[in-house]
Design a protein around this motif. Structure first.
Motif, mmCIF file in Angstrom:
data_model
loop_
_atom_site.group_PDB
_atom_site.id
_atom_site.type_symbol
_atom_site.label_atom_id
_atom_site.label_comp_id
_atom_site.label_asym_id
_atom_site.label_seq_id
_atom_site.Cartn_x
_atom_site.Cartn_y
_atom_site.Cartn_z
ATOM 1 N N SER A 62 38.330 23.088 40.119
ATOM 2 C CA SER A 62 38.482 24.542 40.140
ATOM 3 C C SER A 62 39.151 24.925 41.456
ATOM 4 N N THR A 63 40.235 25.667 41.369
ATOM 5 C CA THR A 63 40.969 26.079 42.568
ATOM 6 C C THR A 63 41.005 27.599 42.658
ATOM 7 N N ASN A 64 41.393 28.116 43.807
ATOM 8 C CA ASN A 64 41.473 29.567 43.986
ATOM 9 C C ASN A 64 42.626 29.929 44.904
ATOM 10 N N THR A 65 42.955 31.206 44.917
ATOM 11 C CA THR A 65 44.104 31.694 45.663
ATOM 12 C C THR A 65 43.951 31.530 47.171
ATOM 13 N N GLN B 21 41.936 30.917 33.590
ATOM 14 C CA GLN B 21 42.102 31.636 34.855
ATOM 15 C C GLN B 21 41.295 32.919 34.796
ATOM 16 N N ALA B 22 40.814 33.325 35.942
ATOM 17 C CA ALA B 22 40.093 34.594 36.044
ATOM 18 C C ALA B 22 40.424 35.230 37.386
ATOM 19 N N LYS B 23 40.362 36.539 37.424
ATOM 20 C CA LYS B 23 40.591 37.236 38.685
ATOM 21 C C LYS B 23 39.614 38.386 38.820
ATOM 22 N N GLN C 88 41.414 34.977 42.734
ATOM 23 C CA GLN C 88 41.864 34.421 41.454
ATOM 24 C C GLN C 88 41.588 32.928 41.443
ATOM 25 N N SER C 89 41.082 32.440 40.323
ATOM 26 C CA SER C 89 40.691 31.036 40.239
ATOM 27 C C SER C 89 41.164 30.429 38.930
#
Length: 213
Positions: free
Chosen positions: A98-101, A158-160, A183-184
């Motif tokens: 899982s990554t994020n901005t 994706q979700a933000k 955002q991820s």
């Protein structure tokens, strides 16, 4: 980016602890305060880590979508040096994190990640993992003099949204802070059937033959 208190629009609330009313009452007096300078502000990571001890930590999800990620090779490349088509078995394992901005490392044990996953489950009825691994074996029919490999496109989501964090005492001068524009992306383990697995082959080069035949 992190910002001191401002009034957000119509959030969906996922409470970690009680005490929101008291924290909000204290924070309301800060609405007219000037924005803190970078030197006076906590880092995004400091704010997210504070979810583990702050009076209140919420993630307000605003958007969610699914897609298939770009294809990439999984497993090794098989080489058929024989004079006829042969079957080759390729075992592979592929891990999607899982990554994020903000480039902040994600762990299932982090309180801010638990708040995030709870919000996604409540708002969109989807689970979310810090890391997901798929393991599989595939058999390829590789023509004589060819090499073969497997390419996979991972089902992703994706979700933000934004975090709202309340403090019982002033934290960097404020009772309420936000982490905006979070955002991820991560593996969509709810729908593994949306993965793509493609068998590829190509004629071996002279270099391939020298190295593998």
């Amino acid at each position: 980016m992190s910002f001191p208190f401002r009034k957000p629009a119509l959030p969906k609330r996922v409470f970690r602890t009680a005490g929101a009313v008291a924290a909000l009452a204290l924070g309301a007096s800060l609405m007219a305060a000037p924005q803190a300078t970078a030197a006076d502000s906590p880092t995004t990571k400091e704010l997210l880590d504070a979810c583990g001890w702050a009076d209140l930590c919420e993630f307000h999800a605003t958007d969610y979508w699914t897609y298939t990620g770009p294809t990439h090779q999984v497993g090794s490349t098989a080489f058929n040096c024989a004079s006829q088509t042969n079957q080759h078995r390729i075992d592979w394992s592929d891990t999607t994190g899982s990554t994020n901005t903000f480039g902040i490392t994600v762990s299932a044990s982090y309180e801010w990640f638990k708040v995030f996953t709870a919000s996604i489950a409540a708002s969109y009825s989807h689970s979310w993992e810090a890391s997901h691994t798929d393991t599989e074996s595939n058999t390829l029919n590789i023509p004589a003099g060819y090499k073969g490999w497997i390419e996979r496109g991972t089902a992703k989501q994706q979700a933000k949204g934004w975090y709202e964090i309340h403090f019982g005492k002033r934290y960097y001068g404020h009772y309420i802070w936000y982490v905006n524009n979070y955002q991820s992306s991560g593996a969509n383990s709810d729908h593994p059937e949306w993965d793509t697995v493609t068998f590829k082959d190509a004629k071996m080069s002279s270099g391939d033959r020298a190295a593998h035949c």
